[in-house]
Motif scaffolding. Structure first.
Motif: not given
Length: 285
Positions: A7, A9, A11, A38, A48, A50, A80, A271-272, A274, A283
């Motif tokens: 994964v 992630t 921004s 996104q 942003f 993922r 990131w 990791d959802r 940010i 996300f």
């Protein structure tokens, strides 16, 4: 094609070409995109994203991908993170007398819903307080608050020694100092028994009852030096009536707290989430 998933992630300031650069990089390095989400925040001008992917070419390893992605990250000024989804994060649970959130987290962990490695259960109350609970092989630590500074030093030392990635305040009824909040920035989740920012402090349900509210709720957020005002990860509510006593509100609130905190932990572990200044981008699955 490998079923092993990774994964990414990120921004960064929004500009054309970000999605193209990311997808092209992954494709050129033998990776297959499984899921991509996104968000373009028009207010802040930040982007942003993922991305979940796996390897079509097994010869390209994660360290090589991370090294190769540096050039793209630098070009777009990205914050990131790229990791193996199979690598479970280490989580420390802090609790006081109310143990309903702790019990729920342990159940969800044992059933495989929360994929994590518990490093310790820490409380400002002795082990006898939880005599009815089975902690298994999870170490328990009793750190009484005789001196706030020394007690927090013990907790932070344990976080470092165990390599803890995330600290969860599972109804831990101690206000963290500014120093501790800063040192755990972005990796400490609290559950507050109120639909923030409505009612703060320890007697939120009693305050709600006195105001005659028609909805009660709970809020899971990252801890900051501002009491109960950190970036919000998840919230939920339940409708109530004038017939509900403060005790009924507390009972109903426990159910909300459990599910809100569990969702927030799961989002973080997957990791959802940010950070976006004082807010979050989440996300959803």
């Amino acid at each position: 094609m490998s079923h092993h998933q990774y994964v990414l992630t990120l921004s960064c300031p929004d500009r054309p070409g970000i999605v193209s650069a990311v997808s092209t990089f992954l494709a050129h390095n033998g990776q297959n995109i499984i899921d991509a989400q996104q968000f373009d925040d028009a207010e802040t001008g930040r982007f942003f994203m993922r991305v979940v992917f796996n390897a079509a070419d097994l010869a390209v390893r994660l360290p090589a991908l991370q090294t190769g992605f540096d050039a793209i990250a630098e070009r777009f000024r990205m914050t990131w993170h790229m990791r193996d989804r199979a690598a479970q994060r280490k989580v420390m649970l802090l609790v006081s007398k109310s143990d309903h959130c702790l019990v729920d987290i342990l159940y969800r962990w044992r059933t495989g819903e929360l994929k994590m490695i518990p490093t310790a259960i820490v409380s400002n109350h002795p082990r006898e307080t939880y005599a009815h609970l089975d902690f298994g092989e999870i170490p328990f630590h009793y750190f009484p608050v005789t001196s706030k500074a020394s007690q927090e030093a013990q907790v932070l030392k344990l976080v470092e020694e165990t390599g803890t990635d995330l600290v969860v305040l599972a109804r831990y009824m101690q206000i963290l100092s500014n120093d501790m909040s800063a040192r755990l920035s972005g990796r400490c989740i609290n559950i507050h028994h109120s639909f923030l920012p409505g009612f703060k402090g320890a007697k939120a349900y009693h305050q709600a009852h006195e105001r005659g509210v028609k909805l009660i709720g709970a809020t899971a957020h990252y801890v900051t030096s501002d009491l109960d005002e950190g970036p919000i990860i998840d919230q939920d509510v339940e409708r109530i009536s004038h017939r509900d006593t403060p005790e009924a509100l507390v009972r109903k609130g426990r159910d909300i707290e459990r599910r809100v905190l569990a969702r927030a932990i799961r989002h973080h572990l997957d990791d959802r989430v940010i950070l976006n200044g004082r807010k979050t981008v989440v996300f959803m699955d």
